[in-house]
Design an enzyme around this catalytic site. Structure first.
Site, PDB file in Angstrom:
ATOM      1  N   PRO A   9       0.789  -1.223   0.000  1.00 20.08           N
ATOM      2  CA  PRO A   9       0.000   0.000   0.000  1.00 20.08           C
ATOM      3  C   PRO A   9       0.831   1.287   0.000  1.00 20.08           C
ATOM      4  O   PRO A   9       1.866   1.371   0.651  1.00 20.08           O
ATOM      5  CB  PRO A   9      -0.820  -0.102   1.296  1.00 20.08           C
ATOM      6  CG  PRO A   9      -0.119  -1.115   2.128  1.00 20.08           C
ATOM      7  CD  PRO A   9       0.519  -2.072   1.170  1.00 20.08           C
ATOM      8  N   ASN A  10       0.320   2.236  -0.756  1.00 16.05           N
ATOM      9  CA  ASN A  10       0.862   3.606  -0.853  1.00 16.05           C
ATOM     10  C   ASN A  10       2.157   3.711  -1.649  1.00 16.05           C
ATOM     11  O   ASN A  10       2.649   4.818  -1.882  1.00 16.05           O
ATOM     12  CB  ASN A  10       1.054   4.231   0.550  1.00 16.05           C
ATOM     13  CG  ASN A  10      -0.248   4.319   1.310  1.00 16.05           C
ATOM     14  OD1 ASN A  10      -1.218   4.879   0.797  1.00 16.05           O
ATOM     15  ND2 ASN A  10      -0.327   3.737   2.492  1.00 16.05           N
ATOM     16  N   ASN A  73       8.012  -5.639  -1.065  1.00 16.38           N
ATOM     17  CA  ASN A  73       7.959  -4.531  -0.124  1.00 16.38           C
ATOM     18  C   ASN A  73       6.514  -4.476   0.364  1.00 16.38           C
ATOM     19  O   ASN A  73       5.653  -3.914  -0.311  1.00 16.38           O
ATOM     20  CB  ASN A  73       8.367  -3.221  -0.794  1.00 16.38           C
ATOM     21  CG  ASN A  73       8.389  -2.062   0.198  1.00 16.38           C
ATOM     22  OD1 ASN A  73       7.848  -2.166   1.304  1.00 16.38           O
ATOM     23  ND2 ASN A  73       8.994  -0.955  -0.201  1.00 16.38           N
ATOM     24  N   HIS A  79       4.169  -4.520   9.098  1.00 16.82           N
ATOM     25  CA  HIS A  79       4.089  -4.364  10.547  1.00 16.82           C
ATOM     26  C   HIS A  79       2.786  -4.886  11.139  1.00 16.82           C
ATOM     27  O   HIS A  79       2.574  -4.777  12.338  1.00 16.82           O
ATOM     28  CB  HIS A  79       4.266  -2.871  10.897  1.00 16.82           C
ATOM     29  CG  HIS A  79       5.338  -2.194  10.094  1.00 16.82           C
ATOM     30  ND1 HIS A  79       6.648  -2.606  10.129  1.00 16.82           N
ATOM     31  CD2 HIS A  79       5.295  -1.166   9.201  1.00 16.82           C
ATOM     32  CE1 HIS A  79       7.371  -1.835   9.309  1.00 16.82           C
ATOM     33  NE2 HIS A  79       6.562  -0.964   8.732  1.00 16.82           N
ATOM     34  N   ASP A  86       1.899 -15.884   6.389  1.00 15.66           N
ATOM     35  CA  ASP A  86       1.395 -17.237   6.126  1.00 15.66           C
ATOM     36  C   ASP A  86       1.435 -17.561   4.637  1.00 15.66           C
ATOM     37  O   ASP A  86       1.727 -18.697   4.248  1.00 15.66           O
ATOM     38  CB  ASP A  86      -0.036 -17.384   6.648  1.00 15.66           C
ATOM     39  CG  ASP A  86      -0.107 -17.473   8.166  1.00 15.66           C
ATOM     40  OD1 ASP A  86       0.947 -17.660   8.806  1.00 15.66           O
ATOM     41  OD2 ASP A  86      -1.220 -17.356   8.711  1.00 15.66           O
ATOM     42  N   GLU A  97      12.502  -9.550   1.689  1.00 14.06           N
ATOM     43  CA  GLU A  97      11.751  -8.373   2.150  1.00 14.06           C
ATOM     44  C   GLU A  97      12.573  -7.120   1.855  1.00 14.06           C
ATOM     45  O   GLU A  97      13.761  -7.083   2.176  1.00 14.06           O
ATOM     46  CB  GLU A  97      11.542  -8.521   3.674  1.00 14.06           C
ATOM     47  CG  GLU A  97      10.949  -7.315   4.368  1.00 14.06           C
ATOM     48  CD  GLU A  97      11.046  -7.436   5.910  1.00 14.06           C
ATOM     49  OE1 GLU A  97      11.693  -8.396   6.418  1.00 14.06           O
ATOM     50  OE2 GLU A  97      10.496  -6.564   6.588  1.00 14.06           O
ATOM     51  N   HIS A  99      12.679  -2.721   1.969  1.00 17.90           N
ATOM     52  CA  HIS A  99      12.122  -1.417   2.355  1.00 17.90           C
ATOM     53  C   HIS A  99      12.991  -0.329   1.763  1.00 17.90           C
ATOM     54  O   HIS A  99      14.227  -0.397   1.856  1.00 17.90           O
ATOM     55  CB  HIS A  99      12.064  -1.274   3.876  1.00 17.90           C
ATOM     56  CG  HIS A  99      11.213  -2.316   4.495  1.00 17.90           C
ATOM     57  ND1 HIS A  99       9.843  -2.297   4.416  1.00 17.90           N
ATOM     58  CD2 HIS A  99      11.543  -3.459   5.152  1.00 17.90           C
ATOM     59  CE1 HIS A  99       9.365  -3.373   5.012  1.00 17.90           C
ATOM     60  NE2 HIS A  99      10.371  -4.097   5.459  1.00 17.90           N
ATOM     61  N   ILE A 100      12.348   0.666   1.187  1.00 21.01           N
ATOM     62  CA  ILE A 100      13.080   1.787   0.583  1.00 21.01           C
ATOM     63  C   ILE A 100      13.786   2.595   1.670  1.00 21.01           C
ATOM     64  O   ILE A 100      14.959   2.942   1.548  1.00 21.01           O
ATOM     65  CB  ILE A 100      12.092   2.674  -0.222  1.00 21.01           C
ATOM     66  CG1 ILE A 100      11.587   1.882  -1.441  1.00 21.01           C
ATOM     67  CG2 ILE A 100      12.744   3.992  -0.631  1.00 21.01           C
ATOM     68  CD1 ILE A 100      10.427   2.534  -2.163  1.00 21.01           C
ATOM     69  N   SER A 101      13.055   2.885   2.744  1.00 18.83           N
ATOM     70  CA  SER A 101      13.639   3.635   3.855  1.00 18.83           C
ATOM     71  C   SER A 101      14.324   2.672   4.826  1.00 18.83           C
ATOM     72  O   SER A 101      14.115   1.452   4.753  1.00 18.83           O
ATOM     73  CB  SER A 101      12.541   4.416   4.592  1.00 18.83           C
ATOM     74  OG  SER A 101      11.638   3.515   5.231  1.00 18.83           O
ATOM     75  N   ARG A 106      13.493   4.221  12.258  1.00 21.81           N
ATOM     76  CA  ARG A 106      12.232   4.974  12.308  1.00 21.81           C
ATOM     77  C   ARG A 106      11.415   4.616  13.558  1.00 21.81           C
ATOM     78  O   ARG A 106      11.972   4.117  14.527  1.00 21.81           O
ATOM     79  CB  ARG A 106      11.471   4.742  10.990  1.00 21.81           C
ATOM     80  CG  ARG A 106      12.258   5.282   9.776  1.00 21.81           C
ATOM     81  CD  ARG A 106      11.504   5.113   8.482  1.00 21.81           C
ATOM     82  NE  ARG A 106      10.272   5.887   8.482  1.00 21.81           N
ATOM     83  CZ  ARG A 106       9.317   5.752   7.562  1.00 21.81           C
ATOM     84  NH1 ARG A 106       9.450   4.884   6.580  1.00 21.81           N
ATOM     85  NH2 ARG A 106       8.223   6.496   7.628  1.00 21.81           N
ATOM     86  N   ARG A 110       7.501   0.415  13.515  1.00 22.91           N
ATOM     87  CA  ARG A 110       8.091  -0.123  12.269  1.00 22.91           C
ATOM     88  C   ARG A 110       9.192  -1.151  12.549  1.00 22.91           C
ATOM     89  O   ARG A 110       9.780  -1.714  11.629  1.00 22.91           O
ATOM     90  CB  ARG A 110       8.653   1.006  11.401  1.00 22.91           C
ATOM     91  CG  ARG A 110       7.574   1.914  10.852  1.00 22.91           C
ATOM     92  CD  ARG A 110       8.123   2.941   9.889  1.00 22.91           C
ATOM     93  NE  ARG A 110       7.298   4.127   9.887  1.00 22.91           N
ATOM     94  CZ  ARG A 110       6.194   4.292   9.168  1.00 22.91           C
ATOM     95  NH1 ARG A 110       5.794   3.353   8.343  1.00 22.91           N
ATOM     96  NH2 ARG A 110       5.474   5.403   9.259  1.00 22.91           N
TER      97      ARG A 110
HETATM   98  C1  DQA Z   1       8.286   0.974   3.661  1.00 19.20           C
HETATM   99  C2  DQA Z   1       8.426   1.202   5.176  1.00 19.20           C
HETATM  100  C3  DQA Z   1       7.100   0.955   5.871  1.00 19.20           C
HETATM  101  O1  DQA Z   1       7.247   1.151   7.274  1.00 19.20           O
HETATM  102  C4  DQA Z   1       6.052   1.904   5.353  1.00 19.20           C
HETATM  103  O2  DQA Z   1       4.794   1.625   5.958  1.00 19.20           O
HETATM  104  C5  DQA Z   1       5.946   1.924   3.870  1.00 19.20           C
HETATM  105  C6  DQA Z   1       7.167   1.794   3.064  1.00 19.20           C
HETATM  106  C7  DQA Z   1       9.581   1.334   2.907  1.00 19.20           C
HETATM  107  O3  DQA Z   1       9.673   0.961   1.736  1.00 19.20           O
HETATM  108  O4  DQA Z   1      10.465   2.004   3.452  1.00 19.20           O
HETATM  109  O5  DQA Z   1       4.883   2.137   3.314  1.00 19.20           O
HETATM  110  O6  DQA Z   1       8.042  -0.410   3.444  1.00 19.20           O
END
Ligand code: DQA
Length: 143
Positions: A9-10, A73, A79, A86, A97, A99-101, A106, A110
């Site tokens: 998401p997002n 991602n 979280h 599963d 897995e 994560h960009i950040s 953080r 997270r």
């Molecule tokens: C993320 C880190 C997550 O905590 C966050 O909710 C995201 C992006 C990252 O790519 O850094 O939406 O997965």
């Protein structure tokens, strides 16, 4: 080598959402970046994004028997989602897995990742390059 790249998401709002954290490049830029390094590395990619947890579970299930690896991602579902954990366990496909950040630097919420225990590695804080690092990890494990 067929790899499935999944974004949660997002992440379709990359470039718009919190650019100080996620940068100014867009989701379309991320797709182009993944396609480019996959062409160089002789990887056949499928790239998928959804804001919906169940759709992400469906996509992981559909990968069963069809892909050599998954780069995911899970975004905020990292979280919260036992269902994604599963699903990865169920299909038994090597999964990394991403994560960009740098999630380790953080907020406290997270620091929890449900999916992590089903993954062969976690790559965090490398920006878009993290997706390439993840693909390399799967490639090396295959050879
Ligand atoms: C993320 C880190 C997550 O905590 C966050 O909710 C995201 C992006 C990252 O790519 O850094 O939406 O997965």
């Amino acid at each position: 080598m067929k790899l499935l790249f999944i974004n949660g998401p997002n992440l379709n709002f990359l470039g718009i959402r919190e650019p100080e954290i996620y940068g100014s490049r867009t989701y379309a830029d991320l797709v182009d970046y993944i396609k480019a390094f996959c062409a160089d590395m002789n990887i056949e990619p499928e790239i998928y994004q959804s804001n919906h947890e169940g759709a992400l579970v469906d996509k992981i299930q559909e990968a069963y028997g069809r892909f050599d690896g998954i780069v995911i991602n899970p975004a905020a579902y990292t979280h919260t989602s036992v269902a994604l954990l599963d699903a990865v366990k169920a299909v038994g496909i090597p999964t990394v897995e991403v994560h960009i950040s740098d999630v380790s630097a953080r907020e406290g919420f997270r620091q929890v990742s449900y999916i992590r225990e089903a993954c062969v590695a976690t790559v965090s804080g490398q920006g878009f390059e993290g997706y390439k690092t993840a693909a390399k990890i799967i490639l090396e494990k295959q050879n």
